[in-house]
Each structure stands twice: as C-alpha cells, then as structure tokens.
Write a protein that holds these residues in place. Sequence first.
Motif, mmCIF file in Angstrom:
data_model
loop_
_atom_site.group_PDB
_atom_site.id
_atom_site.type_symbol
_atom_site.label_atom_id
_atom_site.label_comp_id
_atom_site.label_asym_id
_atom_site.label_seq_id
_atom_site.Cartn_x
_atom_site.Cartn_y
_atom_site.Cartn_z
ATOM 1 N N GLY A 37 -47.711 74.135 24.687
ATOM 2 C CA GLY A 37 -49.121 74.054 25.108
ATOM 3 C C GLY A 37 -49.824 72.928 24.445
ATOM 4 O O GLY A 37 -50.946 72.646 24.953
ATOM 5 N N PHE A 38 -49.279 72.226 23.431
ATOM 6 C CA PHE A 38 -49.961 71.080 22.561
ATOM 7 C C PHE A 38 -49.568 69.944 23.272
ATOM 8 O O PHE A 38 -50.650 68.723 23.357
ATOM 9 N N TYR A 90 -49.259 78.118 15.113
ATOM 10 C CA TYR A 90 -49.871 78.649 16.499
ATOM 11 C C TYR A 90 -49.056 78.389 17.388
ATOM 12 O O TYR A 90 -48.994 79.457 18.184
ATOM 13 N N GLN A 91 -48.393 77.492 17.620
ATOM 14 C CA GLN A 91 -47.440 77.165 18.659
ATOM 15 C C GLN A 91 -46.364 78.184 18.706
ATOM 16 O O GLN A 91 -45.869 78.759 19.698
ATOM 17 N N ILE A 92 -45.618 78.378 17.614
ATOM 18 C CA ILE A 92 -44.330 79.257 17.489
ATOM 19 C C ILE A 92 -44.865 80.786 17.721
ATOM 20 O O ILE A 92 -44.345 81.306 18.584
ATOM 21 N N GLY A 93 -46.119 81.255 17.431
ATOM 22 C CA GLY A 93 -46.608 82.385 17.678
ATOM 23 C C GLY A 93 -46.951 82.671 19.034
ATOM 24 O O GLY A 93 -46.429 83.742 19.660
ATOM 25 N N ALA A 94 -47.421 81.732 19.933
ATOM 26 C CA ALA A 94 -47.628 81.589 21.277
ATOM 27 C C ALA A 94 -46.467 82.009 21.834
ATOM 28 O O ALA A 94 -46.192 82.934 22.892
ATOM 29 N N VAL A 121 -38.850 60.433 8.822
ATOM 30 C CA VAL A 121 -38.997 59.732 7.793
ATOM 31 C C VAL A 121 -40.238 60.145 6.710
ATOM 32 O O VAL A 121 -40.183 59.664 5.767
ATOM 33 N N ASP A 122 -41.218 60.761 7.254
ATOM 34 C CA ASP A 122 -42.298 61.095 6.494
ATOM 35 C C ASP A 122 -42.429 62.282 5.783
ATOM 36 O O ASP A 122 -42.199 63.411 6.387
ATOM 37 N N GLU A 123 -42.250 62.404 4.308
ATOM 38 C CA GLU A 123 -42.011 63.597 3.563
ATOM 39 C C GLU A 123 -43.181 64.539 3.616
ATOM 40 O O GLU A 123 -43.066 65.909 3.705
ATOM 41 N N ARG A 124 -44.391 64.154 3.610
ATOM 42 C CA ARG A 124 -45.582 64.856 3.663
ATOM 43 C C ARG A 124 -45.652 65.775 4.907
ATOM 44 O O ARG A 124 -45.593 67.088 4.838
ATOM 45 N N GLN A 125 -45.486 65.261 6.222
ATOM 46 C CA GLN A 125 -45.467 66.059 7.300
ATOM 47 C C GLN A 125 -44.310 66.580 7.500
ATOM 48 O O GLN A 125 -44.266 67.938 7.907
ATOM 49 N N ALA A 126 -43.228 66.254 7.122
ATOM 50 C CA ALA A 126 -41.840 67.052 6.758
ATOM 51 C C ALA A 126 -42.043 68.462 6.258
ATOM 52 O O ALA A 126 -41.769 69.343 6.599
ATOM 53 N N ARG A 127 -42.582 68.109 4.930
ATOM 54 C CA ARG A 127 -42.929 69.559 4.389
ATOM 55 C C ARG A 127 -43.878 70.450 5.168
ATOM 56 O O ARG A 127 -43.857 71.537 5.028
ATOM 57 N N ASP A 128 -44.772 69.921 5.784
ATOM 58 C CA ASP A 128 -45.893 70.630 6.548
ATOM 59 C C ASP A 128 -45.122 71.254 7.440
ATOM 60 O O ASP A 128 -45.405 72.756 7.751
ATOM 61 N N VAL A 129 -44.362 70.918 8.446
ATOM 62 C CA VAL A 129 -43.441 71.589 9.286
ATOM 63 C C VAL A 129 -42.655 72.631 8.753
ATOM 64 O O VAL A 129 -42.640 73.708 9.274
ATOM 65 N N VAL A 130 -41.920 72.239 7.764
ATOM 66 C CA VAL A 130 -40.897 73.095 6.963
ATOM 67 C C VAL A 130 -42.080 74.395 6.482
ATOM 68 O O VAL A 130 -41.379 75.591 6.818
ATOM 69 N N ALA A 131 -43.014 74.215 6.119
ATOM 70 C CA ALA A 131 -43.935 75.149 5.363
ATOM 71 C C ALA A 131 -44.312 76.213 6.518
ATOM 72 O O ALA A 131 -44.333 77.383 6.338
ATOM 73 N N ALA A 132 -44.706 75.498 7.590
ATOM 74 C CA ALA A 132 -45.314 76.309 8.840
ATOM 75 C C ALA A 132 -44.026 77.245 9.277
ATOM 76 O O ALA A 132 -44.551 78.260 9.600
ATOM 77 N N ILE A 133 -42.871 76.699 9.543
ATOM 78 C CA ILE A 133 -41.815 77.471 10.096
ATOM 79 C C ILE A 133 -41.558 78.697 9.076
ATOM 80 O O ILE A 133 -41.280 79.684 9.416
ATOM 81 N N ARG A 134 -41.506 78.234 7.706
ATOM 82 C CA ARG A 134 -41.152 79.701 6.896
ATOM 83 C C ARG A 134 -42.245 80.543 6.858
ATOM 84 O O ARG A 134 -41.962 81.798 6.655
#
Length: 254
Positions: A37-38, A90-94, A121-134
């Motif tokens: 949906g995004f 939010y997206q995973i939950g939906a 390549v971007d560590e900050r956004q990569a860590r955000d995605v990993v944190a969200a999945i966890r």
Amino acid sequence: MTAIDLNSDIGEGFGRWNLGDDEAVLGIVSSANIACGFHAGDPRVMARTCRIAVDNDVAIGAHVAYRDLAGFGRRAMDVASEDLVPEIIYQIGALSALAGAAGGRVSYVKPHGALYNTIAVDERQARDVVAAIREADDSLVLLGLAGSVVLRIAEEAGLTTASEAFADRAYHADGTLVSRREPDAVLHDPAEVAERMARLVAAGELISVEGTPVRLRADSICVHGDSAGAVEMARAVRDRLLTDDISVRPFVGR
C-alpha cells in the motif's frame, strides 16, 4: 544446486488501475512479494492477491517500501528513523492481517525499489529496516541483494536472510544492478533471461554489462511482475529450470 525459489513483485495495482497479470504469475512462481500500500496496492488488491497466493500454495512476502505512491517507490528518500521504522512495521502488519484472513501468513520481507537499493549500501536505513522486522516479527526472513549491507546487519541481529538475483535486470561487474535510467538495464527476451538463470544456477555467475563474469549467491530468482512479458519470462525461466532438473520451491521452510 537442486532447488531454487522463483519470486515476483505483484499486487501492484491500485483502485481501478491494474498492473501485470498477477493471477497468471502466481500460477508460475513459488514466492510472492506483495505490495503493502505504500508504493502500490490497496486493501482490496492486497486481499485478492493473498487469496490467489494461498490458492496456489505460493509463499507470501511483505514488499515494503517508502511511502511514495506517485513515484512507485522508486525515488530515493532520506526518511528519518522515527518515521521509517514504524512505516515498515505498519506495512508488515497490514499484509499479515490480510494474509491471515485468506488462510495464509507472511513468512518473509523484501524491500522494494529505492528502499531496496538504499539499504544495500546505507547503514542507518538498513538498521532501521532490520529493527522494524525484529519488532514486527523476528521469525520473518529478510530477502535482499547478495552482499548488501542490510543482509550483513540482519545476520548480525539474528535474523534469517536469503539472497536473490534478478532475472530481468542487468548487472555491473561489482554485482550491483544497472540503474533503470540506463539503456538495457531491463531485459525483455524470455529465452535470453532463461539462459542467464540456467547459468546462474549451474555456475553461480552471470555476465555483466562490462562483459566479465560476476559471481552471485542466489536463494531466489526474481522476475518483476510489471515487466513487459512478465508471464512469458517467468514461465520460460521455470521451464528451463525444470528441464535442468532444478525444482522450484519457496526459499522459506526448506
């Protein structure tokens, strides 16, 4: 290699607009990256796509993206962590709710478009995605580009990961994808694509646009559902794999 997954980005219609033949593709692939949906998709499209995936015994993945319907999620964005993490959750939950209503479940996450390229390549956004999945569900598998920053960070965080190769995209010698803004970045000949994927499975390599072999680890092969001739391409790849005695099955649950 005796088996490999075949995945496709689908469920990318919106309202009255359809994009790709999802029903036909879901009769061929073994895993479905369903838009949440995004960047594309809406509740009706998501629910329908989940039902078809369940009916075809296809694994369901959350195809999470930047909040960018106008740009189809393909525009680079510098999203703050306090926004990006909850937006991924939010997206995973939906999708999880709609998959459950269809009798299935979300078993993996694959970022889409510009987000996919950025977290390679971007560590900050990569860590955000990993944190969200966890935070959403740490049993979910993260599917991403082989050798990417996000897969390394995910593995360090204890997530299960899987690597993919793109059947219909050209590669540079360093293993990165050729930008869609460049000519010949997207491949359209089903026979050529099938031959490339046969080589990948047999030898673990493709020929780059520079003309040199590039080594790739692949647990899954992606055929984009919005590509011209996507159905024919997916069928050609599957038929070639089966001809070479390579079974096609989801990378999750093996």
